[in-house]
Design a protein around this motif. Structure first.
Motif, mmCIF file in Angstrom:
data_model
loop_
_atom_site.group_PDB
_atom_site.id
_atom_site.type_symbol
_atom_site.label_atom_id
_atom_site.label_comp_id
_atom_site.label_asym_id
_atom_site.label_seq_id
_atom_site.Cartn_x
_atom_site.Cartn_y
_atom_site.Cartn_z
ATOM 1 N N TYR A 105 4.288 1.191 -53.051
ATOM 2 C CA TYR A 105 5.347 1.909 -52.572
ATOM 3 C C TYR A 105 4.972 -0.135 -51.474
ATOM 4 O O TYR A 105 5.916 -0.271 -50.704
ATOM 5 N N LEU A 112 13.002 7.919 -46.442
ATOM 6 C CA LEU A 112 13.139 9.609 -46.644
ATOM 7 C C LEU A 112 14.143 10.047 -46.663
ATOM 8 O O LEU A 112 14.799 10.754 -47.052
ATOM 9 N N LEU A 113 14.879 10.295 -45.697
ATOM 10 C CA LEU A 113 16.202 10.781 -45.386
ATOM 11 C C LEU A 113 17.227 9.988 -47.597
ATOM 12 O O LEU A 113 17.856 11.036 -47.668
ATOM 13 N N TYR A 114 17.379 9.396 -47.351
ATOM 14 C CA TYR A 114 18.094 8.226 -48.079
ATOM 15 C C TYR A 114 17.562 8.731 -49.269
ATOM 16 O O TYR A 114 18.288 8.219 -50.240
ATOM 17 N N LEU A 115 15.978 8.089 -49.571
ATOM 18 C CA LEU A 115 15.476 8.048 -51.223
ATOM 19 C C LEU A 115 15.731 9.516 -51.463
ATOM 20 O O LEU A 115 14.295 9.998 -50.677
ATOM 21 N N ASN A 116 15.839 9.535 -52.650
ATOM 22 C CA ASN A 116 15.154 11.021 -53.145
ATOM 23 C C ASN A 116 14.157 10.980 -54.651
ATOM 24 O O ASN A 116 14.065 12.165 -55.568
ATOM 25 N N ASP A 117 14.460 10.072 -55.271
ATOM 26 C CA ASP A 117 13.213 9.349 -55.806
ATOM 27 C C ASP A 117 11.731 9.040 -54.995
ATOM 28 O O ASP A 117 11.814 7.851 -54.877
ATOM 29 N N GLU A 118 10.815 9.546 -55.887
ATOM 30 C CA GLU A 118 9.894 8.962 -55.688
ATOM 31 C C GLU A 118 9.046 7.712 -55.957
ATOM 32 O O GLU A 118 8.507 7.141 -54.353
ATOM 33 N N TYR A 130 9.532 5.684 -53.154
ATOM 34 C CA TYR A 130 9.914 5.235 -51.975
ATOM 35 C C TYR A 130 8.586 4.112 -51.148
ATOM 36 O O TYR A 130 7.858 3.298 -51.873
ATOM 37 N N VAL A 145 5.881 6.541 -46.168
ATOM 38 C CA VAL A 145 5.909 7.730 -46.658
ATOM 39 C C VAL A 145 4.784 8.141 -47.485
ATOM 40 O O VAL A 145 4.649 9.543 -47.667
ATOM 41 N N ALA A 169 2.227 9.654 -45.171
ATOM 42 C CA ALA A 169 2.545 10.969 -44.847
ATOM 43 C C ALA A 169 1.914 11.659 -46.415
ATOM 44 O O ALA A 169 1.788 13.574 -45.645
ATOM 45 N N SER A 170 1.800 11.524 -47.496
ATOM 46 C CA SER A 170 0.913 12.364 -47.962
ATOM 47 C C SER A 170 -0.333 12.839 -47.778
ATOM 48 O O SER A 170 -0.625 14.021 -48.410
#
Lengths: 410, 312, 298
Positions: free
Chosen positions: C91, C235-241, C244, C248, C251-252
């Motif tokens: 990250y 977070l809005l645009y990325l779907n692959d962890e 990240y 983000v 937030a976990s």
């Protein structure tokens, strides 16, 4: 570049074999405590279903709804999403959640608790499968009970007993409360929950039009108001805001004798206050007899967003996830599963209590035409309880505003 | 990017000086203009159109004329509540924020010891963001054990008169304003960068002229950093008008709608109620209000903003 | 080359006597400034110290009431535990790449646009400037969905393109800021270069930018910090962890019912330290890098 090549090869291989699909699953489990379980569930599925591979993506709780909505709007949504149980019917009405009845969901009905199943039923069709839920209980501090001469084996069962016990638990030095026995609005149980607890409802039969100023609601709000007046509105608020953030816990610190919270709170207590001597019982009702709305719950449904390229496969996975997946989840996590069988393998006392409490737990979906009604109801509650407005008048005002919202959204 | 060789200009010979300057002008703003046309204008116009519809993002998108606007202005009491809450917030938060940043910048400009450490400390509020930090504020404003009330109590405020901050409709906005001042401390950099541009000999000549520090401040410092103050005023107002996420996390608009800010109401309307058309109408009303205030500011700025090298 | 003086209306007055007094006043002034700075720093530091304190607490003391400042025992292990509980190193790399590219794009494009808006005359300039300002005033909440759909049509979802590309197209906020600084640079400096036959790009790169390094550095640090702390857009645009960012990752530690406060705070401290460190080391260049009083050889 490497990645592109890899993806290209994967795509070619995929098309060469059977129609192998990859499903995207979005959910809010990202913590160290949650992740191993969801990974285990996905691995189990992926091993069994080489042609339907699931890829899990953690999306934080607060961003999941907007992200999912944007993806649906762009017609490129995830295939399965774990999302707030209270708003499934809204997404059904707004054409965001796929109609699962068309994929054969109806025959699954009797595998789930009816109060949860109905959260995803819209105009007779099913738009989601319940995954996990919770139920609320009254937690009381046994040591404090003993300290003030109450019998820790005899927690309150009626509203009158609740109030009597709470009064004994109050501790005051001068004008300041060192401890408050109980207050109806502390914890996660609001006016609407208390009205259901008293056997009433804030809505008409179809949960479309608000009936905020009905006699049960007015009576309940008056009861909360009287309780607050006895303690002093200022004291109640000072206390509440001292513990409002979640970073502080009044029950753990012994500042509150009793509190209403979800079943999973037992696990929080175990972690943060291993020595606390507490009891966990059904929430008292006016008469002492439980009813379908004695407790309230929330939770998460599995939905298949509109626009997925693989609805059949997505439903197959969602179905497995809601039943077999939920079993694994229940064994490792403190959440209560929506599938009846999934909870059986867990024998912890808290789970057994939740299981027994399910038929007394109401999970109220947000009305699809006025999802934000809660803020208006909160305002009516606060204006009455803390700021001296007349209960009936406050509820009527909120009713007017919510009705206007319903009318303009219908 | 600082290539010294000049790119060939088309038909250079036939251009007079004015035209050439204009051409350069368009070239220089091209990054913005292209970005605006490609990424910004479309979504903005879309939301303008949506404001005349019952758009809910996923199921309907029908023209309803000015209904949203009429409803907002004539029937929606929460709209006016949100607008007045926002005005309250902006009226206090913007000037206080500027004053805070400016004060720190002026103090730091005094060449005191420990400059670097102080600067880093005051930069901290800019770095400390996010939900975790917001929740720390609940500790600060905790009515019983929080920093502020403890201090007030020591100062002799009666226990029963201590503000309840986020629990009291009268004190919830001041609490958020105090928070915003804290965050504004990090803005000192804007002013400091401008103050460093004030030639020291100006102060010296002013001192020799016998101007008091107070007079030096108004006669030398303020005119020279006025462009930055003006910038903070415009962007600060625009930002305050859209303020919402803090109130969502800390107060959810309560108690009793006292922190229902305009932006929060838009958020709730757009993403909880899914009334994106209505929310878009709200957004455009806000745009017009902010633009009108900005227009006034631009007009008044002629009187007090001093540009050393303005090109008219 | 001499700089022109701002028009300061300080009327000539007879010289005051009492030079020593002024020196004493100056010393006293600095002392007062120092005291004020110390007091203000304490206020600024309070929430940060609470953060550090919480990050070092054992489970059972997170909820202690009244709150205690010094944890017992001090759980240094929270930091290692927090870092290990998510792929934070990955990250951090993502956050760094994101922040650096956005910073580069913003400084470059905003300084170009700001030069155009401040130092060049062209038809429609003031109108376009107002249009630019107005893009700041529309709440992003109502343009978010159409923007997402747009990027989706471009095939940019799950890449860094929607996050980085727009930064190369001069956002309103920093363009406005730089315009304000640029307008403080006397025109004589530019004119001299023009006389020598320099074109505008050369003047922008060789005269304007060196003269305004504190301003550019301010833009750079604010942009970097903004991207580093950006939570919503990645977070809005990325779907692959794997893509990240740190925010983000933070937030976990939060979830609907159970937030791991001490780990969240420990990770938050670790995430903010690099930015603070960068600032501490480079601030000299940010603030003292250049100033108009410095000699300018146009």
């Amino acid at each position: 570049m490497k990645n592109t090549l890899f993806l290209l090869t994967a795509a070619l291989l995929g098309s060469a074999g059977a129609q192998k699909v990859t499903l995207d699953l979005w959910a809010h489990w990202g913590s160290e405590q949650r992740r191993p379980t969801i990974n285990r569930i996905i691995d189990t599925w992926n091993k069994k279903n080489p042609n339907i591979q699931v890829k899990y993506t953690f999306v934080p709780f607060d961003q999941l709804p907007t992200k999912t909505l944007a993806a649906i709007a762009a017609k490129n949504p995830p295939d399965v999403v774990v999302i707030d149980i209270r708003t499934t019917t809204l997404r059904a009405a707004k054409n965001q959640a796929s109609n699962l009845s068309k994929l054969g969901a109806d025959k699954l009905q009797n595998q789930f608790y009816p109060n949860l199943w109905s959260t995803a039923t819209y105009k007779g069709d099913q738009y989601g499968l319940p995954f996990v839920t919770d139920s609320r209980f009254l937690y009381y501090n046994k040591d404090l009970f003993k300290e003030v001469g109450l019998n820790p084996a005899k927690p309150p069962t009626t509203w009158a007993e609740l109030e009597a016990d709470a009064k004994k638990l109050d501790k005051k030095t001068g004008p300041v409360y060192q401890r408050i026995g109980f207050h109806p609005l502390y914890g996660s149980f609001g006016l609407e929950s208390w009205v259901s607890n008293a056997g009433g409802s804030m809505w008409d039969e179809d949960r479309v039009n608000p009936r905020f100023a009905n006699p049960t609601a007015v009576k309940t709000l008056t009861w909360i108001k009287d309780w607050t007046d006895r303690l002093g509105a200022r004291n109640v608020q000072a206390f509440k805001s001292s513990f409002g953030s979640g970073a502080q816990d009044p029950f753990i610190s012994g500042k509150l004798g009793m509190i209403i919270d979800i079943g999973g709170y037992a696990a929080t207590l175990k972690k943060y206050a291993p020595n606390l001597n507490y009891g966990m019982v059904r929430i008292p009702t006016p008469t002492g007899q439980p009813g379908p709305g004695t407790s309230s719950g929330g939770g998460f449904n599995l939905e298949v967003p509109v626009g997925t390229k693989h609805p059949k496969e997505a439903f197959a996975f969602a179905r497995w996830m809601a039943t077999e997946g939920a079993r694994i989840w229940a064994q490792e996590q403190n959440d209560f599963p929506g599938a009846k069988n999934a909870s059986l393998s867990v024998t912890s006392p808290a789970f057994r209590m939740m299981s027994a409490n399910m038929k007394y737990t109401e999970v109220t979906p947000a009305p699809p035409y006025a999802p934000s009604y809660g803020t208006l109801l909160d305002k009516a509650t606060e204006d009455t309880v803390y700021r001296g407005q007349d209960p009936k008048q406050a509820l009527e005002e909120a009713n007017t505003q919510v009705q206007r919202l319903v009318n303009s959204n219908k | 990017m600082s290539r010294a060789s000049s790119p060939p200009l088309p038909r250079r010979q036939s251009l007079n000086g004015r035209q050439r300057e204009a051409l350069w002008g368009y070239l220089f703003i091209a990054p913005w203009l292209i970005g605006f046309l490609c990424f910004v204008l479309g979504p903005m116009l879309f939301s303008l159109y949506a404001s005349f519809t019952n758009y809910d993002i996923t199921s309907r998108f029908d023209w309803v004329g000015v209904r949203n606007y009429v409803q907002l202005l004539t029937q929606d009491s929460r709209f006016w509540k949100a607008l007045s809450n926002t005005a309250y917030y902006a009226v206090f938060a913007v000037p206080l924020g500027i004053a805070t940043g400016l004060l720190i910048a002026l103090l730091l400009n005094q060449e005191v010891r420990g400059q670097r450490l102080f600067r880093t400390i005051f930069f901290l509020p800019k770095v400390l963001t996010g939900v975790a930090v917001l929740l720390l504020w609940l500790w600060v404003f905790n009515p019983q054990v929080g920093l502020i009330n403890t201090a007030l109590y020591r100062l002799g405020v009666n226990e029963n008169n201590l503000p309840l901050w986020f629990s009291d409709p009268a004190w919830s906005k001041p609490a958020l304003i105090i928070m915003s001042m804290w965050a504004a401390a990090g803005g000192f950099m804007f002013y400091l960068a401008a103050l460093k541009g004030v030639p020291r000999d100006l102060y010296e000549s002013a001192q020799i002229d016998g101007a008091s520090p107070w007079r030096q401040f108004w006669a030398v410092t303020v005119p020279l950093i006025s462009p930055v103050i003006f910038f903070k005023l415009i962007t600060g107002i625009s930002g305050a008008m859209q303020f919402w996420s803090e109130s969502l996390i800390l107060t959810k608009g309560g108690p009793s709608d006292s922190t229902l800010f305009y932006g929060l109401y838009i958020w709730q309307t757009a993403f909880t109620d899914l009334r994106m058309g209505y929310a878009s109408a709200m957004a455009w009303i806000l745009l017009l209000i902010t633009l009108a205030i900005t227009g006034l500011q631009l007009w008044f700025s002629r009187r007090w903003v001093h540009y050393e090298g303005e090109v008219r | 080359m001499a700089l022109s003086r701002p028009e300061v209306q300080v009327r000539p007055r007879p010289l005051r006597t009492g030079g020593p007094r002024r020196v004493g006043g100056l010393k006293l002034g600095r002392l007062l400034a120092f005291a004020a700075l110390v007091a203000l720093s304490l206020m600024v530091l309070y929430p940060a110290l609470w953060m550090v304190s919480t990050s070092l607490k054992p489970d059972a003391q997170v909820f202690a009431y009244p709150p205690r400042w010094i944890p017992d025992p001090v759980m240094w292990g929270n930091y290692a535990k927090a870092w290990a509980s998510a792929p934070f190193t990955r990250y951090a790399v993502n956050s760094l790449l994101y922040a650096v590219s956005v910073t580069f794009g913003t400084v470059l494009s905003c300084s170009l646009a700001a030069y155009g808006f401040s130092k060049l005359r062209f038809p429609g300039r003031d109108f376009l400037f107002l249009v630019m300002l107005s893009t700041m005033m529309i709440p992003g909440l109502v343009t978010m969905v159409p923007q997402y759909v747009l990027f989706s049509k471009l095939g940019w979802i799950n890449t860094y393109l929607p996050l980085v590309v727009p930064s190369f197209f001069a956002g309103a906020f920093f363009t406005f800021l730089l315009r304000q600084y640029f307008m403080g640079v006397p025109n004589e400096l530019l004119e001299a270069a023009r006389m020598d036959g320099a074109n505008e790009l050369w003047i922008w790169g060789r005269v304007m930018l060196p003269l305004t390094t504190p301003a550019l550095a301010t833009v750079a640090i604010f942009t970097f910090d903004g991207a580093w702390n950006d939570y919503v857009n990645p977070l809005l645009y990325l779907n692959d962890e794997r893509l990240y960012t740190l925010q983000v990752g933070l937030a976990s530690f939060r979830s609907a019912n159970d937030t791991q406060w001490q780990l969240l705070m420990a990770a938050s401290v670790l995430v903010l330290l690099p930015v603070l460190l960068i600032f501490f080391v480079f601030q000299k260049y940010f603030i003292e890098g250049a100033s108009l009083t410095g000699s300018v050889k146009g």
